[in-house]
Design a protein around this motif. Structure first.
Motif, PDB file in Angstrom:
ATOM      1  N   HIS A 101      -6.779  25.245  88.371  1.00 34.92           N
ATOM      2  CA  HIS A 101      -5.497  24.585  88.114  1.00 34.92           C
ATOM      3  C   HIS A 101      -5.684  23.105  87.764  1.00 34.92           C
ATOM      4  N   THR A 102      -6.759  22.480  88.261  1.00 33.46           N
ATOM      5  CA  THR A 102      -7.032  21.085  87.939  1.00 33.46           C
ATOM      6  C   THR A 102      -7.655  20.948  86.563  1.00 33.46           C
ATOM      7  N   ARG A 103      -7.980  22.080  85.937  1.00 36.19           N
ATOM      8  CA  ARG A 103      -8.569  22.131  84.603  1.00 36.19           C
ATOM      9  C   ARG A 103      -9.955  21.509  84.559  1.00 36.19           C
ATOM     10  N   LEU A 104     -10.731  21.713  85.629  1.00 39.63           N
ATOM     11  CA  LEU A 104     -12.128  21.308  85.608  1.00 39.63           C
ATOM     12  C   LEU A 104     -12.922  22.344  84.823  1.00 39.63           C
ATOM     13  N   ALA A 105     -13.829  21.890  83.972  1.00 38.66           N
ATOM     14  CA  ALA A 105     -14.707  22.812  83.259  1.00 38.66           C
ATOM     15  C   ALA A 105     -15.830  23.228  84.200  1.00 38.66           C
ATOM     16  N   PHE A 106     -16.205  24.508  84.147  1.00 37.98           N
ATOM     17  CA  PHE A 106     -17.209  24.995  85.099  1.00 37.98           C
ATOM     18  C   PHE A 106     -18.127  26.022  84.444  1.00 37.98           C
ATOM     19  N   LEU A 107     -19.314  26.159  85.033  1.00 33.86           N
ATOM     20  CA  LEU A 107     -20.275  27.178  84.645  1.00 33.86           C
ATOM     21  C   LEU A 107     -20.521  28.083  85.845  1.00 33.86           C
ATOM     22  N   LEU A 139     -20.201  22.451  74.165  1.00 32.30           N
ATOM     23  CA  LEU A 139     -20.089  21.111  74.746  1.00 32.30           C
ATOM     24  C   LEU A 139     -19.287  20.182  73.844  1.00 32.30           C
ATOM     25  N   ALA A 140     -19.497  20.311  72.529  1.00 33.29           N
ATOM     26  CA  ALA A 140     -18.712  19.497  71.608  1.00 33.29           C
ATOM     27  C   ALA A 140     -17.230  19.830  71.720  1.00 33.29           C
ATOM     28  N   THR A 141     -16.928  21.115  71.913  1.00 33.26           N
ATOM     29  CA  THR A 141     -15.533  21.533  72.062  1.00 33.26           C
ATOM     30  C   THR A 141     -14.915  20.975  73.325  1.00 33.26           C
ATOM     31  N   LEU A 142     -15.654  21.075  74.433  1.00 36.27           N
ATOM     32  CA  LEU A 142     -15.123  20.599  75.710  1.00 36.27           C
ATOM     33  C   LEU A 142     -14.950  19.085  75.724  1.00 36.27           C
ATOM     34  N   ASN A 143     -15.657  18.410  74.836  1.00 35.29           N
ATOM     35  CA  ASN A 143     -15.541  16.948  74.762  1.00 35.29           C
ATOM     36  C   ASN A 143     -14.488  16.483  73.770  1.00 35.29           C
ATOM     37  N   THR A 144     -13.734  17.416  73.205  1.00 46.81           N
ATOM     38  CA  THR A 144     -12.703  17.036  72.221  1.00 46.81           C
ATOM     39  C   THR A 144     -11.314  17.472  72.681  1.00 46.81           C
ATOM     40  N   GLY A 145     -11.077  17.382  73.968  1.00 46.99           N
ATOM     41  CA  GLY A 145      -9.734  17.627  74.481  1.00 46.99           C
ATOM     42  C   GLY A 145      -9.462  19.020  74.994  1.00 46.99           C
ATOM     43  N   HIS A 146     -10.436  19.908  74.975  1.00 43.79           N
ATOM     44  CA  HIS A 146     -10.227  21.263  75.491  1.00 43.79           C
ATOM     45  C   HIS A 146     -10.742  21.347  76.921  1.00 43.79           C
ATOM     46  N   ASP A 147      -9.970  20.800  77.849  1.00 44.66           N
ATOM     47  CA  ASP A 147     -10.358  20.817  79.256  1.00 44.66           C
ATOM     48  C   ASP A 147     -10.245  22.230  79.823  1.00 44.66           C
ATOM     49  N   GLY A 148     -10.929  22.434  80.936  1.00 44.03           N
ATOM     50  CA  GLY A 148     -10.784  23.707  81.645  1.00 44.03           C
ATOM     51  C   GLY A 148     -11.589  24.843  81.066  1.00 44.03           C
ATOM     52  N   GLY A 149     -12.530  24.537  80.163  1.00 47.07           N
ATOM     53  CA  GLY A 149     -13.361  25.588  79.599  1.00 47.07           C
ATOM     54  C   GLY A 149     -14.357  26.122  80.616  1.00 47.07           C
ATOM     55  N   ALA A 150     -15.040  27.205  80.243  1.00 43.13           N
ATOM     56  CA  ALA A 150     -15.959  27.831  81.191  1.00 43.13           C
ATOM     57  C   ALA A 150     -16.973  28.680  80.449  1.00 43.13           C
ATOM     58  N   GLY A 151     -17.969  29.151  81.200  1.00 49.08           N
ATOM     59  CA  GLY A 151     -18.978  30.041  80.652  1.00 49.08           C
ATOM     60  C   GLY A 151     -19.899  30.505  81.758  1.00 49.08           C
ATOM     61  N   THR A 152     -20.779  31.443  81.443  1.00 46.29           N
ATOM     62  CA  THR A 152     -21.791  31.886  82.395  1.00 46.29           C
ATOM     63  C   THR A 152     -23.164  31.534  81.837  1.00 46.29           C
TER      64      THR A 152
END
Length: 395
Positions: free
Chosen positions: A185-191, A280-293
């Protein structure tokens, strides 16, 4: 039925042009037998020959078992299955080495691949989905496989569990579930990291189910495992090259396409190549809250693992650390116990120094809050005073 009779029937069916129906097989059996067979013998022949021409043959019952994750064949009498109870040897056998080889080659053809002396190994996906999920094929022929044909089938089941189900299964406790929801909910990006079969994709799907339903989630995957319970999930699945080497659509290209689809969050099902640069480029251009494994045996190995992958995309170590520190905040480490149970082992955060980037543990499933706990709470908007790192969680 004797092995000789089965072989004669197989050859008759192989050279014939008639459609392979049960009636055609039964007729071929009777003709090759040179007389009238009983119904029981014909039924036995149909079962045996069906294994030669349809599906994964004698391995089908193992693949249909919802607890099976891997089926491994290392010889005619050595068929192993991995699942909830760990790796075990099964009672299934093949008549001989040639039968194992025929099955491997038939499955390779079904996957649109070639497997013979010129190309003695294959890696591909079987078409469609099995009873329990998609099936990934890998096979190696002799003499590369010194002891005989080796066949590996991995069942990738749709990850559909939510956080409540995972909590009930013992993956984490209630306070940790609340913490995970707060991260989303805080929109932290995580792996989500861990070894093979540790439950990374299952946890990721459960977390995506917590994303507010007003947000649009783009999932990019090599295999279609993610099926979160969310009304606005768009799934893009990579496509391998065909037998002629054409038509490939890699994950990296799909990440770029996802950017043009108005995403609120972008998720990469498994980061395993140069697509880490685009993510990483995407997450650094305003797309917060992304994720991956990511495959990593511990959170501390994540920077080194990403350095190796970023090098494939032409990103040097310093640039990676700079982008990673700005793009991703949290690491969730899944671990599979010897008894087969999958648990959330650690929650960690990235820590940037003047020269490097490290990962520090904030919470451990056995030892509770750790030294980086205040940093995690600060990221969540709940700063607090440092705590004793030896403090155990309240049960």
């Amino acid at each position: 039925m004797t092995a000789d009779l089965v072989e004669r029937v197989r050859r008759r069916l192989a050279v014939g042009r008639a459609e392979l129906t049960p009636a055609a097989v039964a007729e071929a059996v009777r003709e090759e037998a040179g007389g009238v067979l009983g119904d029981a013998e014909v039924l036995s022949a149909l079962t045996l020959l069906r294994q030669e021409f349809v599906g994964a043959g004698p391995l089908d019952p193992l693949l249909a078992d919802p607890d099976t994750t891997d089926v491994l064949v290392t010889g005619p009498t050595e068929v192993w299955a991995d699942g909830a109870q760990g790796l075990r040897r099964t009672a299934i056998t093949f008549p001989d080495e040639a039968a194992v080889r025929r099955l491997a080659q038939r499955l390779a053809v079904a996957a649109g691949r070639r497997l013979d002396e010129a190309v003695p190994h294959v890696d591909g996906w079987l078409p469609g989905s099995g009873p329990s999920g998609r099936i990934r094929l890998h096979a190696v022929l002799p003499p590369i496989a010194a002891s005989g044909t080796c066949l590996s089938l991995r069942v990738l089941r749709p990850a559909v569990h939510d956080l409540d189900e995972l909590q009930a299964r013992g993956t984490f406790d209630a306070p940790t579930a609340a913490l995970l929801r707060d991260i989303v909910h805080t929109r932290l990006a995580f792996l989500v990291v861990g070894g093979t079969g540790s439950g990374k994709t299952t946890l990721l799907a459960a977390l995506l189910g917590c994303v507010p339903h007003t947000e649009r989630v783009l999932c990019v995957e090599d295999a279609g495992e993610l099926q979160p319970n969310h009304p606005q999930v768009i799934r893009l699945i990579a496509r391998p090259a065909n037998i002629e080497g054409a038509g490939e659509v890699p994950v990296r290209e799909l990440v770029r396409q996802a950017l043009r689809m108005r995403p609120d969050r972008i998720v990469v099902g498994e980061v395993r190549g140069a697509e880490v640069c685009d993510l990483l480029a995407t997450l650094n251009t305003g797309h917060d809250g992304g994720a991956g494994t990511l495959h990593a045996n511990s959170p501390t190995e994540v920077p080194a693992r990403l350095e190796a992958l970023a090098a494939l995309g032409g990103l040097n170590r310093a640039a990676l650390h700079s982008q990673l520190a700005a793009a991703v905040q949290v690491v969730l480490h899944m671990r599979r116990a010897p008894d087969g149970a999958r648990r959330l082992a650690e929650i960690a955060v990235f820590h940037r120094t003047a020269t490097t980037l490290t990962v520090r543990t904030a919470w451990h499933h056995e030892h509770g809050r750790q030294q980086a706990w205040p940093a995690l709470r600060s990221l969540l908007g709940h700063p607090e005073r440092p705590v004793d790192p030896t403090r155990r969680p309240t049960r």
